[in-house]
Scaffold this motif. Sequence first.
Motif, PDB file in Angstrom:
ATOM      1  N   ASP A   1       7.203 -53.996  14.900  1.00 25.19           N
ATOM      2  CA  ASP A   1       7.477 -53.733  16.306  1.00 25.19           C
ATOM      3  C   ASP A   1       7.461 -52.239  16.606  1.00 25.19           C
ATOM      4  OD1 ASP A   1       7.731 -56.402  17.110  1.00 25.19           O
ATOM      5  OD2 ASP A   1       9.882 -56.454  16.673  1.00 25.19           O
ATOM      6  N   SER A   2       8.041 -51.436  15.725  1.00 25.10           N
ATOM      7  CA  SER A   2       8.062 -49.979  15.921  1.00 25.10           C
ATOM      8  C   SER A   2       6.652 -49.399  15.918  1.00 25.10           C
ATOM      9  CB  SER A   2       8.890 -49.296  14.827  1.00 25.10           C
ATOM     10  OG  SER A   2      10.229 -49.674  14.925  1.00 25.10           O
ATOM     11  N   PHE A   3       5.836 -49.866  14.991  1.00 29.59           N
ATOM     12  CA  PHE A   3       4.463 -49.364  14.929  1.00 29.59           C
ATOM     13  C   PHE A   3       3.674 -49.811  16.160  1.00 29.59           C
ATOM     14  CE2 PHE A   3       0.061 -49.227  13.290  1.00 29.59           C
ATOM     15  CZ  PHE A   3       0.008 -47.859  13.073  1.00 29.59           C
ATOM     16  N   LYS A   4       3.922 -51.024  16.620  1.00 35.12           N
ATOM     17  CA  LYS A   4       3.257 -51.514  17.828  1.00 35.12           C
ATOM     18  C   LYS A   4       3.615 -50.630  19.019  1.00 35.12           C
ATOM     19  CE  LYS A   4       2.543 -55.550  20.704  1.00 35.12           C
ATOM     20  NZ  LYS A   4       2.738 -56.972  20.900  1.00 35.12           N
ATOM     21  N   GLN A   5       4.885 -50.246  19.136  1.00 39.24           N
ATOM     22  CA  GLN A   5       5.306 -49.359  20.218  1.00 39.24           C
ATOM     23  C   GLN A   5       4.601 -48.007  20.123  1.00 39.24           C
ATOM     24  OE1 GLN A   5       9.580 -49.220  19.955  1.00 39.24           O
ATOM     25  NE2 GLN A   5       9.832 -51.293  20.747  1.00 39.24           N
ATOM     26  N   SER A   6       4.440 -47.506  18.901  1.00 38.17           N
ATOM     27  CA  SER A   6       3.722 -46.231  18.714  1.00 38.17           C
ATOM     28  C   SER A   6       2.281 -46.357  19.178  1.00 38.17           C
ATOM     29  CB  SER A   6       3.752 -45.812  17.242  1.00 38.17           C
ATOM     30  OG  SER A   6       5.053 -45.539  16.826  1.00 38.17           O
TER      31      SER A   6
END
Length: 107
Positions: A33-38
């Motif tokens: 999820d964090s990488f998707k937000q990035s």
Amino acid sequence: AEAILIKIQITKPKPLYIASLYRPPGNDIDPIDSFKQSLEKLQTNGSFPRVIIAGDMNVPDIDWKTSSVKDNPQYGVSVNQKFLDLVDDHGLSQLVTFPTKRKQYLI
């Protein structure tokens, strides 16, 4: 997860981003999820930039030929499906479709 992104601005309007990503083994979907937000922060005017991602995502139970999760995945269905969704949502494609290291067994 550990990630680093590098922006390479070339003469054309869209920059190229190169990302290195490591997702620790396990069933935690937060790193994905964090990488998707990035990745979504890189989006401009409704389109995604050119991105090359390399690293170890620890999703060994994805069948890249069928874009599906194999039966009884080691880290659970949700982690593998979440990563497949990220790939699909951002128009990415998997180039390496086989394990790059073999399991080592202690005797």
